[in-house]
Design a protein around this motif. Structure first.
Motif, PDB file in Angstrom:
ATOM      1  N   PHE A 152       0.829  -1.208   0.000  1.00  0.00           N
ATOM      2  CA  PHE A 152       0.000   0.000   0.000  1.00  0.00           C
ATOM      3  C   PHE A 152       0.862   1.257   0.000  1.00  0.00           C
ATOM      4  O   PHE A 152       0.615   2.184  -0.792  1.00  0.00           O
ATOM      5  N   TYR A 153       1.855   1.315   0.882  1.00  0.00           N
ATOM      6  CA  TYR A 153       2.627   2.552   1.051  1.00  0.00           C
ATOM      7  C   TYR A 153       3.920   2.583   0.247  1.00  0.00           C
ATOM      8  O   TYR A 153       4.268   3.624  -0.320  1.00  0.00           O
TER       9      TYR A 153
ATOM     10  N   GLU B 222       3.076   1.237  -3.651  1.00  0.00           N
ATOM     11  CA  GLU B 222       1.963   2.037  -4.160  1.00  0.00           C
ATOM     12  C   GLU B 222       0.945   1.187  -4.924  1.00  0.00           C
ATOM     13  O   GLU B 222       0.336   1.653  -5.881  1.00  0.00           O
TER      14      GLU B 222
ATOM     15  N   ARG C 123      -2.215   0.176  -4.102  1.00  0.00           N
ATOM     16  CA  ARG C 123      -3.200   0.467  -3.054  1.00  0.00           C
ATOM     17  C   ARG C 123      -4.246  -0.650  -2.904  1.00  0.00           C
ATOM     18  O   ARG C 123      -4.550  -1.080  -1.794  1.00  0.00           O
TER      19      ARG C 123
ATOM     20  N   SER D  17      -6.778   7.776   2.605  1.00  0.00           N
ATOM     21  CA  SER D  17      -5.526   7.429   1.916  1.00  0.00           C
ATOM     22  C   SER D  17      -5.799   6.607   0.667  1.00  0.00           C
ATOM     23  O   SER D  17      -6.649   5.718   0.658  1.00  0.00           O
ATOM     24  N   GLY D  18      -5.059   6.928  -0.376  1.00  0.00           N
ATOM     25  CA  GLY D  18      -5.221   6.223  -1.640  1.00  0.00           C
ATOM     26  C   GLY D  18      -6.350   6.756  -2.485  1.00  0.00           C
ATOM     27  O   GLY D  18      -6.587   6.258  -3.590  1.00  0.00           O
TER      28      GLY D  18
ATOM     29  N   THR E  99      -0.422   9.906   0.604  1.00  0.00           N
ATOM     30  CA  THR E  99      -0.723   9.342  -0.711  1.00  0.00           C
ATOM     31  C   THR E  99      -1.264  10.410  -1.658  1.00  0.00           C
ATOM     32  O   THR E  99      -1.442  10.159  -2.842  1.00  0.00           O
TER      33      THR E  99
END
Length: 353
Positions: free
Chosen positions: A127-128, A131, A133, A163-164, A291
């Motif tokens: 996710f971080y 990337e 997500r 986020s995302g 993000t």
């Protein structure tokens, strides 16, 4: 053979045959003992049970990897889902400097085997850091459905910040619900986050007394966690200790290994704390990046630092920011609006952007 008269008598053919037969028998017994492989005679269930115990207590990924390299049978049974599904968090503690496609495949294999720790760790990395997500959130959700408290809290942070996605995709009520679920399982940051949400009426109806109770519970668990990890006779407070919300001085609680991975990842990439206008959480041990621009909330007093969550803000305030929040001349002039250390649980107001 000698007699009293000094005459030498030879052994009879029957005696010679008997001694040769006994010697050959002893040789055959020794050869048969060498040929027996007792390890190969062990049933697979017993070997799997032993390997599962080793996997669940591994202190580093190398513990399991060295086991797989021992022999062909360990290599085959060591990657069995029964072994990988209960691998310890330390056994999945991959360093950013050692990240590779093989490390990715290993985490994926553990996640597919049903390891909640692997689902959470790989989910955070995807996710971080990578990337990805959708895949990362899906893995964290899988861990959360298995009542993994850190995964529940991380999903809460994602919901609080949107986020995302876009700013309009924030879901404060979902964030509070996930925090409450993680708090139920004793997650300290979730308890602290939930306490501040109740105190501020953020995503939930304001209830200052109940929020205060959650903050007290978070600090009690924090103190218990720290003291339980201390060796007997070494309970003295370290110089680098943090101050709890209510004045009790204890060493900082060690964070999850995946947070250390993310800190190392972005430092290794040379992106630091300001990459393409996207900031890192100012709580140095967190490792979460934005993000999208202006995703994190900033301190409403100095406007210099920003945080992914109230829990990170509370931790950073205790260890560093309360000394750096305002210029020195403002402290000397006694300007109103600058909170003194320890006021309101030692927190600085956060301002959404």
């Amino acid at each position: 053979m000698h007699t009293r008269s000094g005459l030498k008598l030879s052994k009879s053919p029957l005696a010679r045959h008997g001694s040769q037969t006994a010697g050959a028998r002893r040789k055959r017994v020794r050869a048969s003992e060498k040929a027996v492989d007792f390890f190969e005679g062990l049933p697979n269930d017993l070997v799997l049970l032993t390997l599962s115990k080793l996997s669940s207590t591994a202190s580093a990924p190398a513990d399991l990897i060295n086991l797989l390299l021992t022999c062909k049978r360990f290599n085959e049974l060591g990657t069995h889902p029964m072994v990988l599904s209960i691998i310890s968090a330390k056994g999945l503690s991959v360093r950013a400097t050692a990240w590779s496609e093989s490390a990715h495949r290993f985490l994926k294999r553990c996640a597919d085997a049903g390891s909640l720790e692997a689902c959470y760790t790989l989910g955070m990395i995807r996710f971080y850091c990578l990337e990805n997500r959708g895949s990362g959130a899906s893995l964290m959700a899988k861990a959360a459905m298995g009542s993994h408290s850190a995964a529940l809290y991380s999903l809460a942070v994602i919901q609080f910040n949107g986020s995302g996605g876009s700013k309009n995709e924030k879901d404060l009520r979902a964030g509070v619900a996930l925090c409450a679920r993680a708090a139920y399982f004793g997650h300290i940051d979730a308890l602290r986050e939930l306490g501040h949400c109740l105190q501020d009426g953020y995503g939930v109806k304001q209830n200052i007394g109940e929020g205060r109770r959650f903050l007290l519970q978070a600090n009690a668990l924090e103190l218990t966690s720290v003291l339980s990890n201390q060796k007997a006779g070494s309970l003295a407070i370290a110089a680098s200790s943090l101050l709890s919300d209510f004045g009790c001085t204890v060493p900082a609680v060690q964070g999850h290994d995946v947070n250390r991975f993310m800190v190392e990842w972005f430092e290794m990439k040379g992106e630091g704390r300001d990459r393409e206008g996207l900031r890192m959480c100012s709580q140095g041990a967190c490792g979460r990046p934005e993000t999208r621009r202006h995703e994190f909330r900033r301190c409403s007093v100095c406007g210099v630092v920003n945080y992914c969550s109230r829990a990170c803000q509370a931790m950073h305030w205790k260890v560093a920011h309360k000394l750096d929040c305002a210029p020195m001349e403002r402290w000397l002039d006694g300007v109103e609006g600058i909170p003194a250390a320890g006021e309101g649980g030692g927190d600085v107001n956060l301002e959404g952007q």
